[in-house]
Motif scaffolding. Structure first.
Motif, PDB file in Angstrom:
ATOM      1  N   VAL A  82       0.858  -1.184   0.000  1.00 10.73           N
ATOM      2  CA  VAL A  82       0.000   0.000   0.000  1.00 10.73           C
ATOM      3  C   VAL A  82       0.902   1.244   0.000  1.00 10.73           C
ATOM      4  O   VAL A  82       1.897   1.286   0.719  1.00 10.73           O
ATOM      5  CB  VAL A  82      -0.934   0.009   1.229  1.00 10.73           C
ATOM      6  N   GLY A  83       0.550   2.224  -0.816  1.00 13.15           N
ATOM      7  CA  GLY A  83       1.416   3.391  -0.966  1.00 13.15           C
ATOM      8  C   GLY A  83       2.550   3.062  -1.919  1.00 13.15           C
ATOM      9  O   GLY A  83       2.334   2.473  -2.981  1.00 13.15           O
ATOM     10  N   ASP A  84       3.771   3.436  -1.547  1.00  6.93           N
ATOM     11  CA  ASP A  84       4.965   3.187  -2.365  1.00  6.93           C
ATOM     12  C   ASP A  84       5.846   2.152  -1.655  1.00  6.93           C
ATOM     13  O   ASP A  84       5.940   2.174  -0.425  1.00  6.93           O
ATOM     14  CB  ASP A  84       5.735   4.503  -2.533  1.00  6.93           C
ATOM     15  N   PRO A  85       6.492   1.246  -2.426  1.00  3.96           N
ATOM     16  CA  PRO A  85       7.305   0.203  -1.782  1.00  3.96           C
ATOM     17  C   PRO A  85       8.451   0.762  -0.925  1.00  3.96           C
ATOM     18  O   PRO A  85       8.940   0.080  -0.030  1.00  3.96           O
ATOM     19  CB  PRO A  85       7.866  -0.589  -2.968  1.00  3.96           C
ATOM     20  N   PHE A  86       8.881   1.992  -1.226  1.00  5.83           N
ATOM     21  CA  PHE A  86       9.937   2.598  -0.421  1.00  5.83           C
ATOM     22  C   PHE A  86       9.437   3.877   0.256  1.00  5.83           C
ATOM     23  O   PHE A  86      10.188   4.825   0.436  1.00  5.83           O
ATOM     24  CB  PHE A  86      11.174   2.898  -1.271  1.00  5.83           C
ATOM     25  N   GLY A  87       8.164   3.884   0.597  1.00  7.90           N
ATOM     26  CA  GLY A  87       7.572   5.074   1.190  1.00  7.90           C
ATOM     27  C   GLY A  87       7.724   5.077   2.695  1.00  7.90           C
ATOM     28  O   GLY A  87       8.832   4.998   3.231  1.00  7.90           O
ATOM     29  N   ALA A  88       6.578   5.150   3.385  1.00 13.85           N
ATOM     30  CA  ALA A  88       6.602   5.252   4.843  1.00 13.85           C
ATOM     31  C   ALA A  88       7.282   4.038   5.471  1.00 13.85           C
ATOM     32  O   ALA A  88       8.076   4.153   6.390  1.00 13.85           O
ATOM     33  CB  ALA A  88       5.180   5.417   5.370  1.00 13.85           C
ATOM     34  N   THR A  89       6.960   2.852   4.983  1.00 15.75           N
ATOM     35  CA  THR A  89       7.675   1.649   5.416  1.00 15.75           C
ATOM     36  C   THR A  89       8.490   1.163   4.235  1.00 15.75           C
ATOM     37  O   THR A  89       7.948   0.921   3.170  1.00 15.75           O
ATOM     38  CB  THR A  89       6.684   0.528   5.795  1.00 15.75           C
TER      39      THR A  89
ATOM     40  N   PRO B 109      -3.640  11.143  -7.224  1.00 16.59           N
ATOM     41  CA  PRO B 109      -2.229  11.137  -6.816  1.00 16.59           C
ATOM     42  C   PRO B 109      -1.394  10.126  -7.610  1.00 16.59           C
ATOM     43  O   PRO B 109      -1.945   9.223  -8.237  1.00 16.59           O
ATOM     44  CB  PRO B 109      -2.281  10.696  -5.339  1.00 16.59           C
ATOM     45  N   ASN B 110      -0.114  10.317  -7.557  1.00 14.64           N
ATOM     46  CA  ASN B 110       0.811   9.341  -8.148  1.00 14.64           C
ATOM     47  C   ASN B 110       2.172   9.513  -7.487  1.00 14.64           C
ATOM     48  O   ASN B 110       2.340  10.370  -6.613  1.00 14.64           O
ATOM     49  CB  ASN B 110       0.904   9.529  -9.670  1.00 14.64           C
ATOM     50  N   ALA B 111       3.116   8.694  -7.914  1.00 12.85           N
ATOM     51  CA  ALA B 111       4.470   8.805  -7.374  1.00 12.85           C
ATOM     52  C   ALA B 111       5.054  10.175  -7.705  1.00 12.85           C
ATOM     53  O   ALA B 111       4.850  10.697  -8.796  1.00 12.85           O
ATOM     54  CB  ALA B 111       5.362   7.713  -7.956  1.00 12.85           C
ATOM     55  N   SER B 112       5.750  10.742  -6.749  1.00 14.94           N
ATOM     56  CA  SER B 112       6.466  12.003  -6.928  1.00 14.94           C
ATOM     57  C   SER B 112       7.933  11.734  -6.644  1.00 14.94           C
ATOM     58  O   SER B 112       8.262  10.793  -5.931  1.00 14.94           O
ATOM     59  CB  SER B 112       5.918  13.028  -5.928  1.00 14.94           C
ATOM     60  N   ILE B 113       8.807  12.570  -7.170  1.00 15.55           N
ATOM     61  CA  ILE B 113      10.224  12.402  -6.834  1.00 15.55           C
ATOM     62  C   ILE B 113      10.417  12.570  -5.322  1.00 15.55           C
ATOM     63  O   ILE B 113      11.325  11.978  -4.737  1.00 15.55           O
ATOM     64  CB  ILE B 113      11.115  13.391  -7.626  1.00 15.55           C
ATOM     65  N   MET B 114       9.508  13.334  -4.681  1.00 19.69           N
ATOM     66  CA  MET B 114       9.616  13.569  -3.242  1.00 19.69           C
ATOM     67  C   MET B 114       9.464  12.278  -2.436  1.00 19.69           C
ATOM     68  O   MET B 114       9.949  12.191  -1.319  1.00 19.69           O
ATOM     69  CB  MET B 114       8.563  14.567  -2.774  1.00 19.69           C
ATOM     70  N   SER B 115       8.757  11.290  -2.975  1.00 17.07           N
ATOM     71  CA  SER B 115       8.699   9.992  -2.297  1.00 17.07           C
ATOM     72  C   SER B 115       9.486   8.946  -3.087  1.00 17.07           C
ATOM     73  O   SER B 115      10.088   8.043  -2.512  1.00 17.07           O
ATOM     74  CB  SER B 115       7.249   9.543  -2.115  1.00 17.07           C
ATOM     75  N   GLY B 116       9.519   9.094  -4.418  1.00 10.24           N
ATOM     76  CA  GLY B 116      10.226   8.125  -5.259  1.00 10.24           C
ATOM     77  C   GLY B 116      11.702   8.007  -4.916  1.00 10.24           C
ATOM     78  O   GLY B 116      12.318   6.958  -5.139  1.00 10.24           O
ATOM     79  N   ILE B 117      12.255   9.073  -4.336  1.00  6.67           N
ATOM     80  CA  ILE B 117      13.678   9.068  -3.981  1.00  6.67           C
ATOM     81  C   ILE B 117      13.970   8.004  -2.919  1.00  6.67           C
ATOM     82  O   ILE B 117      15.132   7.617  -2.711  1.00  6.67           O
ATOM     83  CB  ILE B 117      14.125  10.485  -3.516  1.00  6.67           C
ATOM     84  N   GLY B 118      12.906   7.486  -2.290  1.00  8.42           N
ATOM     85  CA  GLY B 118      13.052   6.363  -1.359  1.00  8.42           C
ATOM     86  C   GLY B 118      13.694   5.144  -2.013  1.00  8.42           C
ATOM     87  O   GLY B 118      14.225   4.279  -1.320  1.00  8.42           O
ATOM     88  N   CYS B 119      13.677   5.073  -3.351  1.00  8.30           N
ATOM     89  CA  CYS B 119      14.290   3.955  -4.072  1.00  8.30           C
ATOM     90  C   CYS B 119      15.784   3.859  -3.816  1.00  8.30           C
ATOM     91  O   CYS B 119      16.409   2.839  -4.077  1.00  8.30           O
ATOM     92  CB  CYS B 119      14.030   4.068  -5.568  1.00  8.30           C
ATOM     93  N   THR B 120      16.383   4.921  -3.306  1.00  5.79           N
ATOM     94  CA  THR B 120      17.810   4.899  -2.985  1.00  5.79           C
ATOM     95  C   THR B 120      18.080   4.034  -1.754  1.00  5.79           C
ATOM     96  O   THR B 120      19.219   3.661  -1.493  1.00  5.79           O
ATOM     97  CB  THR B 120      18.313   6.313  -2.660  1.00  5.79           C
TER      98      THR B 120
END
Lengths: 285, 285
Positions: A82-89, B109-120
């Motif tokens: 839920v959300g993004d795989p690298f988001g809050a958790t 809503p969708n993925a933003s670089i503000m959360s997508g950067i979690g991929c690092t």
């Protein structure tokens, strides 16, 4: 290949086209179901995907990850978050374990509450570190969040507060007796969070914020019935935002005029909003 | 109704199922095309949607928003935004204008670089405020970002640096002569950003970071050819990350062991990584 697929925030249609293609062709489909929830049941997802979905609880993800990864070197396994795989958790542990086993991974991003909270009109640029608020008990009222809010407040930044979720929790008695009987799920509300924030300030008395400080409550971000309410912590302590999930933002001193103009439309009471705003906010430094 | 639809980060398939349904039924479809770009051409989007897409440049969005909103009280107008509609660039002004005109709005809503950067692998919890880096010129090297990085660094937080994009810029001469001739688009690279960071530290000399401080470069986040590279600012100054868009994260002192373990796999040179890490990072306070 292991695919970590973000589902977004609200319902079955928030998956991306790319994510849906992966789910449809994957050998097995898991749903991470203990750190966040969609606003629809698993059966709704299964119907939409035309595929069975295996619920992955904390135990399976943390101790049984090799079961999830079984065969992923040869076929496609989808792990839905839920959300993004690298988001809050973040699920970096699962990715690292896959890497150890020589399994390739692929991440499909989606909206996270960490960016979705932008729907309040507050600029994501102006947020400091994010904190979590857990359910207080009689004897356990952790206030480490308070120190982090202070750090953000000293700069004048907003603080996103993520609210506790209790899923598949056991009572002390059931835990002690080894009975796998679970309590009903609990989701913290904006009102509960605001109440705990005020209680913590009363205990710590360090003036990091006040009962008349402004905060933004957000419920069901991204859903058709998304609700945003702005008020003092005192006002929000008795607000009813409806069904989960809820989040809260403590307003930072450096709030910009454009942000004020946008959030004011959600004020519980424009008079208390203006009074508090005048007192604490709108400073450029 | 005005629908603000996030497109996500990489290509035409990053739109959500809900977003695609809206695009397919909308009367007119606009694409905001001056603050971010997808990694595919507009024609690819049009083919995928089976619909014409109108490019909305800064002029149209900022001065001609009533043209965009025309008829939106009766029919559905889709306004597509790369990333999330309230992400790095918010479109609250368009929403407020719609509200003035009595037009309802809906945000997807969708993925933003503000959360997508979690991929690092860096935890989104541990980021402070976000800063922007513009292209320096001989006479214009703004360093307000430096003060914000300092504020984050004092707490020990990571800083996401968003990199400049120049789209539809006119040369001074063409501007003066009123000729609508535009320069080719320019997208700042991780190497250019790292170079400007080092240059600014050399000028300001306040020790907010150093040439051997660690940073994470990310290119084409969310795309199949996403690339992440970790190194000192000096190392990143000569790294080639390929096609746009790029972003950079300055590492915070409070980096957690789990974050270190994840990002180390992307190190330009594990020896310099370990040396710098030992020197500056991994502190819990």
């Amino acid at each position: 290949m292991l695919h970590l697929v973000g589902l977004g925030l609200a319902d079955e249609k928030d998956i991306t086209v790319r994510g849906l293609e992966i789910v449809k062709k994957a050998e097995r489909v898991y749903l991470e179901a203990y750190t966040a929830i969609l606003l629809v049941d698993k059966s709704k997802l299964e119907e939409f995907y035309g595929r069975p979905v295996i619920e992955a609880d904390r135990e399976l993800v943390e101790s049984g990850s090799d079961d999830i990864l079984a065969g992923a070197d040869k076929t496609d396994i989808a792990f839905l978050v839920v959300g993004d795989p690298f988001g809050a958790t973040t699920h970096t542990d699962l990715v690292l374990r896959a890497r150890e086993l020589g399994i390739q991974t692929n991440v499909v991003p989606n909206a996270s509450i960490m960016s979705g909270i932008g729907c309040t009109g507050l600029q994501l640029y102006n947020f400091g570190q994010t904190v979590s608020m857990v359910f207080f008990t009689e004897n356990w009222k952790p206030s480490s969040f308070y120190d982090k809010v202070r750090e953000n407040a000293q700069i004048g930044l907003h603080t996103l507060v993520l609210l506790d979720i209790k899923v598949k929790e056991q009572s002390m008695e059931n835990l002690a007796r080894g009975r796998r009987i679970f309590e009903p799920p609990r989701y913290m509300t904006v009102a509960q969070c605001a109440t705990q924030l005020v209680e913590t300030e009363e205990t710590r008395q360090e003036g990091v914020y006040h009962a008349d400080s402004l905060a933004v409550g957000a419920a069901r971000v991204g859903a058709p019935d998304q609700k945003i309410v702005v008020g003092t912590l005192e006002e929000l302590s008795s607000v009813d935002m409806g069904a989960p999930l809820h989040s809260l933002v403590l307003l930072g001193r450096r709030t910009h005029d454009l942000e004020r103009d946008y959030i004011r439309q959600f004020a519980v009471d424009e008079k208390t909003f203006d009074a508090s705003y005048q007192k604490y906010y709108g400073h450029s430094t």
